[in-house]
Design a protein around this motif. Structure first.
Motif, PDB file in Angstrom:
ATOM      1  N   ILE A   1     -70.873 -49.918  -8.665  1.00 35.17           N
ATOM      2  CA  ILE A   1     -71.495 -48.593  -8.580  1.00 35.17           C
ATOM      3  C   ILE A   1     -70.692 -47.582  -9.368  1.00 35.17           C
ATOM      4  O   ILE A   1     -71.239 -46.812 -10.160  1.00 35.17           O
ATOM      5  N   SER A   2     -69.377 -47.622  -9.178  1.00 28.84           N
ATOM      6  CA  SER A   2     -68.578 -46.614  -9.900  1.00 28.84           C
ATOM      7  C   SER A   2     -68.570 -46.897 -11.389  1.00 28.84           C
ATOM      8  O   SER A   2     -68.471 -45.972 -12.202  1.00 28.84           O
ATOM      9  N   GLU A   3     -68.708 -48.174 -11.744  1.00 32.27           N
ATOM     10  CA  GLU A   3     -68.818 -48.515 -13.163  1.00 32.27           C
ATOM     11  C   GLU A   3     -70.085 -47.901 -13.746  1.00 32.27           C
ATOM     12  O   GLU A   3     -70.081 -47.299 -14.820  1.00 32.27           O
ATOM     13  N   ARG A   4     -71.172 -48.060 -12.990  1.00 33.59           N
ATOM     14  CA  ARG A   4     -72.451 -47.463 -13.411  1.00 33.59           C
ATOM     15  C   ARG A   4     -72.330 -45.951 -13.517  1.00 33.59           C
ATOM     16  O   ARG A   4     -72.863 -45.328 -14.421  1.00 33.59           O
ATOM     17  N   MET A   5     -71.631 -45.392 -12.549  1.00 34.97           N
ATOM     18  CA  MET A   5     -71.485 -43.941 -12.540  1.00 34.97           C
ATOM     19  C   MET A   5     -70.711 -43.478 -13.774  1.00 34.97           C
ATOM     20  O   MET A   5     -71.044 -42.466 -14.385  1.00 34.97           O
ATOM     21  N   ARG A   6     -69.705 -44.267 -14.111  1.00 35.66           N
ATOM     22  CA  ARG A   6     -68.934 -43.918 -15.299  1.00 35.66           C
ATOM     23  C   ARG A   6     -69.815 -43.985 -16.542  1.00 35.66           C
ATOM     24  O   ARG A   6     -69.750 -43.138 -17.434  1.00 35.66           O
TER      25      ARG A   6
ATOM     26  N   THR B   1     -78.363 -49.072  -4.406  1.00 33.01           N
ATOM     27  CA  THR B   1     -77.736 -48.007  -5.208  1.00 33.01           C
ATOM     28  C   THR B   1     -77.366 -48.494  -6.601  1.00 33.01           C
ATOM     29  O   THR B   1     -77.613 -47.812  -7.594  1.00 33.01           O
ATOM     30  N   THR B   2     -76.794 -49.705  -6.646  1.00 34.09           N
ATOM     31  CA  THR B   2     -76.424 -50.252  -7.954  1.00 34.09           C
ATOM     32  C   THR B   2     -77.642 -50.357  -8.853  1.00 34.09           C
ATOM     33  O   THR B   2     -77.618 -49.960 -10.018  1.00 34.09           O
ATOM     34  N   LYS B   3     -78.702 -50.905  -8.255  1.00 34.80           N
ATOM     35  CA  LYS B   3     -79.932 -51.082  -9.022  1.00 34.80           C
ATOM     36  C   LYS B   3     -80.494 -49.734  -9.453  1.00 34.80           C
ATOM     37  O   LYS B   3     -80.976 -49.564 -10.575  1.00 34.80           O
ATOM     38  N   LEU B   4     -80.393 -48.790  -8.537  1.00 32.39           N
ATOM     39  CA  LEU B   4     -80.919 -47.452  -8.831  1.00 32.39           C
ATOM     40  C   LEU B   4     -80.183 -46.820 -10.006  1.00 32.39           C
ATOM     41  O   LEU B   4     -80.798 -46.261 -10.917  1.00 32.39           O
TER      42      LEU B   4
END
Lengths: 344, 89
Positions: A169-174, B41-44
């Motif tokens: 998730i934090s990777e995606r956020m970055r 969330t990851t998918k989102l």
């Protein structure tokens, strides 16, 4: 032979270093995890190693991912113990002894020293050994090790998986942070999400706006289709025009646009009419009412309208209306009307 | 875990969830199949990435089309005048 033996030895030592690292991971306490982390970070700094892994992986190397595989302590240490005799099997006995000695030393010594030693060895050994070293760093399973080593927290599979998920998730956020301008200044998840939402909304608005612009342009273009209804007559009527380029869509809109723009000069009481089309329909009568065509209108287009005047546009209204109702979206006609009013 | 995060970041999980669902509502496809909040969330976020990219592409495409339309118009022609006034609005 001596060189070969030395090579073998260093290879063993190296394997054992990895083993020691894996083993050490399991019975480490928190302050030693930092050293472990740096060691593994070092492993992953060899970009070409993972590529070589697949081809160069020997039998001893296969066991390495096994070691990394263990989410619970028992399976991991079991893997290590199973591997050790196998590793010593093909080695000379003294090498085997040195293996044992080396391992014992590593287990008892400070782990920071082990990590340093590992680095030292890595610089000495050949590519094959490097590949073996890299094998634990390769693949999905090592994510667990990586995460665990960094955080130094719970080791049950659930929290490990949770940690991996959070990592992603934090990777995606970055990644999103790079994508969204101005997002890097904002700290905190909520602020970032806010920023992302705003950005997505603004992009959506931008797309809407742009497509509205194009749609506002399109009704003019959609004269093509209206013209198709009585295209032959119009073409015949406009035949003398040499440069209007009737075949091109952009050329086709010129007569109709021109007619709209000549309305102000025509002094026609069309301002009250609510529909842009009516202005268009009215404009053909311009030449008849007194020939107040502006000279700027150009020869070809002017002649086009003059020719249009009585013949074409008199038969047009019904066709035009039926075609227009289908063609015009409310927004588009509104927009057109607005602009026509602006021009007036 | 969550309490630690909220104390550190000074934001509650509910706020995050609210923002997440707000973001979810913005995305075209994901708004239909609402997953179980955190699990998706990851998918989102992944979808948000690709959606932003597609929006970028769309904006580029549309502005290309507009500039094409503009460039094909004769600058002195009354048609171009109309287009310009449309763009000004």
């Amino acid at each position: 032979m001596a060189q070969c033996g030395g090579d073998l030895l260093s290879r063993r030592l190296h394997q054992e270093t990895v083993e020691g690292l894996c083993q050490g991971l399991l019975d480490l306490d928190d302050d030693k995890l930092g050293a472990m982390c740096s060691a593994f970070g070092y492993l992953q700094e060899w970009p070409d190693l993972s590529a070589m892994c697949g081809t160069n992986l020997g039998a001893p190397g296969v066991a390495a991912p096994d070691a990394g595989n263990g989410n619970d302590d028992s399976s991991c240490s079991g893997g290590l113990r199973k591997r050790k005799p196998e590793a010593c099997l093909d080695a000379k006995s003294d090498h085997g002894d040195s293996c044992k000695r080396q391992r014992g030393k590593q287990q008892s010594s400070d782990l920071g020293e082990v990590a340093g030693k590992g680095k030292q060895e890595r610089t000495k050994v050949g590519t094959k050994k490097k590949a073996e070293v890299a094998s634990p760093a390769d693949g999905q399973k090592t994510d667990y090790i990586h995460v665990r080593a960094r955080r130094g927290q719970a080791t049950d599979s659930h929290s490990l998986a949770e940690r991996v998920r959070r990592e992603r998730i934090s990777e995606r956020m970055r990644y999103l942070q790079e994508l969204v301008p101005g997002c890097s200044k904002v700290t905190g998840k909520a602020g970032m999400l806010d920023e992302i939402i705003n950005y997505v909304q603004s992009l959506q608005k931008q797309v809407e706006f742009l497509s509205m612009k194009i749609a506002a342009y399109n009704p003019v273009v959609s004269f093509d289709i209206v013209e198709d209804l009585f295209g032959r007559q119009l073409k015949q009527a406009c035949n003398p025009a040499p440069s209007t380029a009737m075949a091109l869509p952009t050329g086709q809109l010129e007569p109709s646009c021109l007619q709209m723009s000549t309305i102000p000069q025509g002094h026609l009481p069309v301002c009250s009419s609510g529909f842009g089309l009516e202005m268009v329909l009215n404009s053909p009568y311009l030449p008849a009412t007194g020939g107040q065509m502006p000279p700027a209108a150009g020869g070809s287009n002017a002649s086009c309208i003059n020719v249009n005047g009585a013949a074409v546009w008199d038969i047009a209204p019904q066709n035009l209306f039926s075609g227009f109702d289908a063609q015009f979206q409310p927004v588009e006609s509104d927009c057109l009307l607005e602009n026509l009013k602006m021009e007036m | 875990m969550s309490s630690r995060r909220s104390s550190r970041g000074n934001i509650s999980d509910e706020e995050i969830n609210e923002l997440i669902s707000k973001l979810q509502a913005l995305l075209p496809a994901s708004s239909r199949r609402r997953g179980s909040g955190q699990a998706s969330t990851t998918k989102l976020l992944k979808e948000t990435c690709s959606y932003i990219k597609s929006l970028h592409r769309e904006v580029d495409d549309l502005s290309d089309r507009l500039s094409d339309l503009m460039s094909t118009m004769d600058h002195n022609s009354p048609g171009a005048e109309i287009i310009r006034s449309i763009l000004r609005s």
